[in-house]
Enzyme design. Structure first.
Site, PDB file in Angstrom:
ATOM      1  N   PHE B 248      -0.494   5.161   9.578  1.00 22.37           N
ATOM      2  CA  PHE B 248      -0.509   6.626   9.470  1.00 22.37           C
ATOM      3  C   PHE B 248       0.681   7.279  10.146  1.00 22.37           C
ATOM      4  O   PHE B 248       0.663   8.463  10.448  1.00 22.37           O
ATOM      5  CB  PHE B 248      -1.804   7.214  10.050  1.00 22.37           C
ATOM      6  CG  PHE B 248      -3.056   6.477   9.649  1.00 22.37           C
ATOM      7  CD1 PHE B 248      -3.364   6.313   8.313  1.00 22.37           C
ATOM      8  CD2 PHE B 248      -3.895   5.930  10.601  1.00 22.37           C
ATOM      9  CE1 PHE B 248      -4.494   5.621   7.927  1.00 22.37           C
ATOM     10  CE2 PHE B 248      -5.035   5.233  10.225  1.00 22.37           C
ATOM     11  CZ  PHE B 248      -5.339   5.078   8.882  1.00 22.37           C
ATOM     12  N   ILE B 637       1.817   6.150 -11.789  1.00 23.14           N
ATOM     13  CA  ILE B 637       0.833   5.535 -10.897  1.00 23.14           C
ATOM     14  C   ILE B 637       0.818   4.038 -11.180  1.00 23.14           C
ATOM     15  O   ILE B 637       0.404   3.590 -12.242  1.00 23.14           O
ATOM     16  CB  ILE B 637      -0.562   6.167 -11.097  1.00 23.14           C
ATOM     17  CG1 ILE B 637      -0.491   7.677 -10.847  1.00 23.14           C
ATOM     18  CG2 ILE B 637      -1.587   5.514 -10.188  1.00 23.14           C
ATOM     19  CD1 ILE B 637       0.084   8.096  -9.509  1.00 23.14           C
ATOM     20  N   LEU B 638       1.295   3.278 -10.214  1.00 26.66           N
ATOM     21  CA  LEU B 638       1.456   1.834 -10.413  1.00 26.66           C
ATOM     22  C   LEU B 638       0.115   1.131 -10.511  1.00 26.66           C
ATOM     23  O   LEU B 638      -0.040   0.176 -11.254  1.00 26.66           O
ATOM     24  CB  LEU B 638       2.262   1.238  -9.253  1.00 26.66           C
ATOM     25  CG  LEU B 638       3.706   1.738  -9.154  1.00 26.66           C
ATOM     26  CD1 LEU B 638       4.290   1.379  -7.802  1.00 26.66           C
ATOM     27  CD2 LEU B 638       4.545   1.138 -10.279  1.00 26.66           C
ATOM     28  N   ASN B 639      -0.819   1.616  -9.690  1.00 18.46           N
ATOM     29  CA  ASN B 639      -2.135   0.981  -9.641  1.00 18.46           C
ATOM     30  C   ASN B 639      -3.156   2.071  -9.335  1.00 18.46           C
ATOM     31  O   ASN B 639      -3.281   2.516  -8.195  1.00 18.46           O
ATOM     32  CB  ASN B 639      -2.130  -0.095  -8.546  1.00 18.46           C
ATOM     33  CG  ASN B 639      -3.463  -0.833  -8.448  1.00 18.46           C
ATOM     34  OD1 ASN B 639      -4.515  -0.307  -8.817  1.00 18.46           O
ATOM     35  ND2 ASN B 639      -3.404  -2.043  -7.936  1.00 18.46           N
ATOM     36  N   PRO B 640      -3.874   2.521 -10.355  1.00 26.93           N
ATOM     37  CA  PRO B 640      -4.790   3.656 -10.160  1.00 26.93           C
ATOM     38  C   PRO B 640      -5.849   3.385  -9.101  1.00 26.93           C
ATOM     39  O   PRO B 640      -6.384   4.327  -8.525  1.00 26.93           O
ATOM     40  CB  PRO B 640      -5.447   3.828 -11.531  1.00 26.93           C
ATOM     41  CG  PRO B 640      -4.604   3.091 -12.496  1.00 26.93           C
ATOM     42  CD  PRO B 640      -3.869   2.034 -11.739  1.00 26.93           C
ATOM     43  N   LYS B 641      -6.145   2.115  -8.855  1.00 29.30           N
ATOM     44  CA  LYS B 641      -7.191   1.817  -7.882  1.00 29.30           C
ATOM     45  C   LYS B 641      -6.678   1.999  -6.448  1.00 29.30           C
ATOM     46  O   LYS B 641      -7.279   2.721  -5.649  1.00 29.30           O
ATOM     47  CB  LYS B 641      -7.698   0.396  -8.089  1.00 29.30           C
ATOM     48  CG  LYS B 641      -8.943   0.110  -7.298  1.00 29.30           C
ATOM     49  CD  LYS B 641      -9.618  -1.167  -7.753  1.00 29.30           C
ATOM     50  CE  LYS B 641     -10.942  -1.309  -7.024  1.00 29.30           C
ATOM     51  NZ  LYS B 641     -11.609  -2.558  -7.372  1.00 29.30           N
ATOM     52  N   VAL B 711       2.354   7.995  -3.217  1.00 27.83           N
ATOM     53  CA  VAL B 711       1.105   8.753  -3.109  1.00 27.83           C
ATOM     54  C   VAL B 711       0.510   8.750  -1.691  1.00 27.83           C
ATOM     55  O   VAL B 711      -0.617   9.179  -1.497  1.00 27.83           O
ATOM     56  CB  VAL B 711       0.033   8.210  -4.093  1.00 27.83           C
ATOM     57  CG1 VAL B 711       0.448   8.467  -5.514  1.00 27.83           C
ATOM     58  CG2 VAL B 711      -0.233   6.728  -3.856  1.00 27.83           C
ATOM     59  N   GLU B 713       1.036  10.461   1.091  1.00 27.02           N
ATOM     60  CA  GLU B 713       0.744  11.678   1.844  1.00 27.02           C
ATOM     61  C   GLU B 713       0.124  12.797   1.004  1.00 27.02           C
ATOM     62  O   GLU B 713      -0.598  13.635   1.532  1.00 27.02           O
ATOM     63  CB  GLU B 713       2.005  12.249   2.531  1.00 27.02           C
ATOM     64  CG  GLU B 713       3.189  11.345   2.580  1.00 27.02           C
ATOM     65  CD  GLU B 713       3.444  10.743   3.947  1.00 27.02           C
ATOM     66  OE1 GLU B 713       4.055   9.681   3.991  1.00 27.02           O
ATOM     67  OE2 GLU B 713       3.037  11.315   4.957  1.00 27.02           O
TER      68      GLU B 713
END
Ligand SMILES: Cc1cc2nc3c(=O)[nH]c(=O)nc-3n(C[C@H](O)[C@H](O)[C@H](O)COP(=O)(O)OP(=O)(O)OC[C@H]3O[C@@H](n4cnc5c(N)ncnc54)[C@H](O)[C@@H]3O)c2cc1C
Ligand code: SF4
Lengths: 341, 746
Positions: B248, B637-641, B711, B713
């Site tokens: 973080f 979006i490379l990997n929606p999950k 994605v 932040e």
């Protein structure tokens, strides 16, 4: 954490003897509070007397028709015990409003009564604190006291002049608030044998000796907590207000139990948590409700009476109004005039 | 050919994590390990006049106690202590001298044969201080606010642009206006994993060899720091950080346990581990408290014409930590008359540190509450007002956005949430004692890309090995890099072994700012392409090769094969090609560079719209966020999950920031007091209800060839304001100070 020796007690007498023999010794049960305090060097026991093998692990009937809760029964097992759930749902509700499932699985009933305040300054040896180190001062009065007490902090000299309070800490337990409302009795064994302590006399106000939390003598072991027959099972409510929906100590909590004859109140108990050095009760305020109808006005009058004399220290002043509103709400819920969620 | 990019693939490291196979910095066992325990100072400012370690030293098992009096000689100049995320100023040096700069400062390190002995010995150290008056209150010191010192940090965190137009006059003359003063407390990152460094010591030639397992968001940053401070050549140091139990931002700078562990290891010529305690996790960087003023005016139809946004943030006395707090209004809205101002107030605290959407969530929280206030001044629906002032231009730089699908976020988010059914009036929905409110807010975060390197190797067994010295701070880097590599060379995911968190790997920047996906993604892509090009060369060498005249554009990789695009049946397996390489892997290292030429005429950002429903108990002030929808425009979006998890985490944190989080600084003692997870409240399960994430389509060919924006932040940015606005809609009470605890509502 300091180094210490460890003894596993094999009988109540053994535990008490070990405690008498060594002033620095402490009983350890679930350890959920004591170990934290040791890591913070707030507690520095020279010996830990492990009491977890003692035969205080059951919930049994009393001859009076109540229940006896063994001091070593865990908070979880107490809360989910069938008889407790049926006859003392207020207690069950209060316990489950506290801590987290993991903690409740470890925490014991005796330990719950003995848990110490969550005052930030008490936990941090870098700051003055009369409870941790008598005479060093109280950091909370002028400091960050949003979670602190609004009742029972006054001190007076012999002429009745107000003195600066010594400690404005609260007792953090939820379980104890319900036990206070239920007028439980604490069973203890010490070097002079057994005695009982009514719940109202178990925890104390800080006065000039804030380092003493309760009436238990150093050599005494809590063996059980007795619940009187009346569990206010039909009309009860434990309402806890806190900074998040779970896993936070109460800013204000209310344990309310009512007995009703139609819309008329025949008996009332109200205990408050998060507002004082002990679960806060005021029989006069409860008496105000008897014979009264279950209305907002009756509840409000009781709330005002309970909070009479309350004093804020800045960040915690909001608790006075909040506590009143919580009492009115909890009584309404106990009377089933309001939904409980 | 895109086979796995864009698919909701499970984390490749998921199994190792849940089974405990994944090891963290404090879990690496080495023979002969000694344990260090840090002693923390108890005053906020002054001098140590005496430090008595004799009792500690006399304990069995204690090896040494290091203090400012006996520490080894270290690098002299500040520059050696500057890490890659160091703001302008003079970095804090542990055990430098007797001076105390902040409460909780590390003042000694006890090293012992066991952790328990070290901790006990630490409690026996007696320290005397000469205290000096300290200042820790931002509010009480606002008059000391001054502009930030400038440095390289300005590149990533530019100060606000110069005022434009005439704010004062236009604001004064406008028919509709709002003004608000906003504040929030300091917050600490509090990742689950405690900061720890395990330093493995080996005798080297002139200098020893160190293998360091460190909790860090950048092994390159740690190796640089250790090398400079302790004067050890790079080749003698290896820093490893394969997993991180949450970063973080807290791991963007080397924390002091690294310094302590390396110092002790070098002095004692032994392997040493230092782990901080939870309490000590409150003794370094944090999100700085700020006080902000926002004023916006508009014409009667809602067109904004003037905007003022200032912020005062705390920093330490020794470094100027800055973040972008007040630039966002000029990026989101089009008024012609804009003044944005940012100043610092140095206090006796440790230097603040980037924390998820640093500055962004801080500034947007104030700005987007302010916009809601303007909507209510106008009598206009808050979403309507945002659409009225929609712009495709970044008005700070006057550049168009490379892509901006915020309008789609508004539409799809509003639709999913049911915003059109909202009644404008506050207190218009109720259920028993509960007032119900709906609020929304806009979010924006930068889409940056840094240079980074990666290596790809097609091994002799046909597997693809890919590596880069980046980090997976829990975001899913392992997984998305595996996907990118798999697609680049047309192999299934299980053929790819992606490795990170090792300073021996090709260099990558610290992992933060939402740039890792684009930065390392492009490096991985480019290294794989380089391997692909070598494979094509090998293919040409095949006897009677059908690829002889083929150019790079003519071929593609799929099904573990290199093949002709126009005639996919003309194919050769990768295994065949690597077999031609003389028993060696086909190995290439490459740099992924942002295309500055292409990017320079555009502003690049991700956007979001958050819609929130709250239920507020009218009498008791308790708030429950019953549901929330976030619509996100963040490029490809490379990997929606894993991306959804990032957004969900951001949404939860946004709720947490709005309602719970606060590091309580007692100004009498100058110390953070709620330094444990029981009293530092973050949202728990019971606080979180229905969360919904929408990714809107956003094609961007300018940010980078893969269209990646990041994605990490954007999920948090809009949430706190949306919660605060929903609370206003429910109750009619405008709370401008976060967190909105129940005492602020009764
Ligand atoms: C993070 C956190 C959150 C919590 N939240 C809540 C909450 O919301 N509400 C709440 O009510 N509680 C809460 N608790 C407190 C928890 O309920 C107590 O820690 C627990 O009840 C203590 O029981 P134990 O058996 O673990 O006691 P121990 O830690 O073993 O002992 C505590 C003290 O009691 C003494 N003791 C124990 N048993 C006996 C006995 N039989 N006779 C005499 N002395 C004895 C010990 O000597 C020691 O001094 C929380 C605790 C933590 C750590
Ligand atoms: S309130 Fe009591 S426990 Fe807290 S600092 Fe004051 S004396 Fe200590």
């Amino acid at each position: 954490m300091n180094s210490f020796t460890y003894t596993r007690a094999d009988s109540v007498e053994h535990a008490v003897d070990e405690r008498v023999a060594e002033t620095g010794a402490r009983f350890i049960a679930g350890g959920t509070n004591l170990l934290d305090l040791m890591k913070e060097t707030v507690e520095k026991p020279s010996r830990l007397i492990d009491i977890t093998r003692l035969p205080m692990t059951s919930i049994t009937e009393t001859i009076e028709g109540g229940l006896r809760l063994g001091a070593l029964v865990t908070n979880a097992d107490t809360a989910y015990n069938k008889r407790v759930q049926e006859r003392y749902p207020l207690l069950s509700q209060a316990i489950l409003a506290g801590a987290s499932p993991q903690l409740r699985n470890m925490a014991t009933n005796g330990g719950n009564l003995m848990q110490r305040t969550r005052c930030y300054y008490f936990y941090d040896a870098a700051t003055p604190c009369n409870k941790r180190q008598p005479g060093s001062g109280c950091s909370a009065i002028e400091g960050f006291n949003r979670i602190h007490a609004i009742l029972g902090t006054h001190l007076f000299d012999q002429e009745g002049r107000a003195l600066e309070p010594q400690c404005i800490a609260t007792h953090p337990s939820d379980m104890c608030v319900a036990l206070a409302a239920l007028e439980a009795v604490v069973q203890v064994t010490g070097k002079y044998g057994e005695r009982t302590i009514p719940f109202a006399e178990f925890h104390r106000l800080p006065g000039n000796t804030p380092h003493i939390d309760n009436a238990l003598e150093p050599d005494e072991l809590i063996t059980a907590i007795d619940l009187p027959p009346n569990g206010f099972a039909d009309n009860h409510m434990y309402l806890k207000l806190r900074d998040r929906a779970s896993y936070a100590f109460a800013l204000v909590s209310v344990a309310a139990g009512l007995e009703l004859d139609g819309d008329t109140i025949t008996n009332a108990r109200i205990a408050l948590g998060g507002v004082a050095h002990k679960p806060w009760r005021k029989p006069e305020a409860e008496a105000l409700l008897v014979g009264k109808p279950t209305t907002q006005e009756s509840f409000q009058a009781a709330a005002d009476a309970l909070l009479a004399g309350a004093q804020g220290y800045g960040a915690n002043t909001f608790k006075i109004e909040l506590a009143k509103r919580a009492i009115v709400r909890a009584l309404g819920q106990a009377a089933k005039l309001e939904p409980t969620e | 050919m895109s086979q796995v990019i864009g698919k909701p693939i499970n984390r490749v490291d998921g199994r190792d994590k849940v089974t405990g196979k994944a090891k963290y910095a404090a879990e690496f066992q080495v023979p002969g390990l000694a344990y260090g325990y840090v002693v923390s100072g108890t005053i906020a400012k002054g001098k140590i006049t005496r430090i008595d370690t004799s009792e500690a030293l006399s304990l069995d098992g204690v090896l040494q106690v290091f203090t400012h009096e006996n520490r080894p000689r270290l690098a002299w100049f500040d520059i050696s202590y500057k890490d890659q995320d160091a703001p302008p100023g003079s970095p804090f040096r542990p055990l430098q001298d007797a001076t105390i700069k902040y409460s909780g400062q590390p003042i000694a390190l006890v090293v012992a044969e066991t952790f328990e002995v070290a901790r006990y010995a630490a409690s026996l150290i007696r320290v005397e201080y000469k205290e000096e008056p300290h200042e820790t209150s931002l509010e009480a010191n606002l008059h000391r606010a001054r502009p930030q010192k400038h440095g390289v940090a300005d590149l990533l965190k530019p100060p606000p642009p110069k005022p434009k137009g005439d704010f004062n006059t236009v604001y004064e003359e406008s028919p509709v206006k709002m003004y608000g003063r906003y504040s929030h407390a300091a917050e600490h990152h509090n990742p689950m994993e405690l900061f720890a460094s395990t330093v493995v010591y080996e005798k080297g030639g002139k200098k020893p060899k160190l293998t360091i397992y460190d909790k860090t968001q950048g092994v390159t940053n740690s190796i640089l720091y250790v090398s400079q401070v302790f004067d050890i050549p790079f080749k003698n140091i290896r820093v490893l950080s394969p997993y991180m139990g949450g970063g973080f931002g807290s791991g963007l700078r080397p924390q002091y346990q690294l310094f302590m562990a390396v110092m002790a290891s070098l002095e004692l010529k032994r392997s040493v581990r230092v782990t901080l305690t939870r309490q000590q996790m409150f003794t370094f960087g944090h999100r700085p408290a700020t006080v902000q003023n926002v004023a916006i005016s508009a014409s009667a139809d809602g067109a904004m014409n003037a905007l003022y946004h200032d912020a005062r943030g705390e920093t330490s006395r020794f470094e100027d930590y800055t973040e972008i707090v007040t630039n966002w209004g000029g990026m989101l809205y089009p008024p012609e008359n804009v003044t944005q101002d940012y100043k610092l107030v140095p206090l006796d605290v440790y230097t603040p540190l980037d924390m998820r959407a640093p500055g962004g969530v801080t500034g947007i929280s104030a700005l987007e509450i302010a916009v809601d206030e303007l909507a209510y001044e106008l009598g206009m629906d808050p979403l309507e007002l945002r659409l009225k002032n929609y712009t495709d231009l970044d008005h700070n730089s006057q550049k168009p956005f490379s892509s901006k699908e915020l309008r789609a976020c508004f539409q799809q988010g509003a639709e999913r949430f049911g915003w059109s059914k909202r009644q404008f009036e506050p207190r218009s929905m109720r259920k028993g004692h509960n007032l119900i409110g709906w609020g929304m807010a806009t979010g924006i975060w930068e889409a940056n890309q840094m240079p980074a390197r990666a290596e790809a190797a097609l091994l002799v067994n046909g597997k693809l090995w890919v590596s880069s010295a980046t980090a997976d701070i829990g975001t899913g880097t392992y997984t998305i890099m595996t996907q990118i590599a798999a697609d680049a060379l047309g192999v299934p995911m299980e053929d790819v072994l992606f490795k990170l968190g090792d300073s021996d790997f090709p260099v990558a920047p610290i992992s933060g700012g939402s740039w890792t996906a684009a930065t390392v993604g492009m490096a991985v892509h480019s290294a794989c392409e380089a391997v692909g090009k070598s494979l094509l060369e090998l293919a040409k060498k095949l006897a009677g090769s059908p690829f002889k005249g083929a150019k790079w554009e003519d071929i593609e990789f799929a099904d573990r094969q290199l093949r002709l695009k126009r005639e996919p049946t003309t194919a050769v397996s990768l295994q065949t090609l690597v077999d031609l390489n003389g028993g060696k892997a086909v190995r290439e290292t490459s740099t992924g560079l942002p295309n500055a030429l292409k990017q320079k005429d555009y502003a690049r950002a991700t956007h979001s719209a958050a819609f929130v429903e709250v239920m507020v108990d009218e009498d008791l002030g308790t708030v429950k966020v019953t549901r929330a929808v976030s619509a996100i425009a963040a490029g490809r979006i490379l990997n929606p999950k894993t991306a959804r998890s990032q957004i969900l985490g951001g949404m939860v944190w946004g709720i947490s920031k709005a309602l719970h989080e606060e590091s309580i600084l007692d100004h009498n003692v100058g110390r953070f007091m709620n330094h444990n997870l029981a009293e530092y409240h973050v949202s728990v399960n019971a606080d979180i209800h229905d969360l919904d994430v929408i990714f809107v389509e956003e094609n961007d060919t300018i940010v980078n060839p893969l269209g990646i924006k990041g994605v990490g932040e954007i999920g948090i940015v809009a949430m706190p304001a949306a919660v605060a606005n929903a609370i206003f809609h429910a109750t009619g009470k405008r709370v401008r100070d976060l967190p909105i605890t129940l005492d602020r509502l009764i």
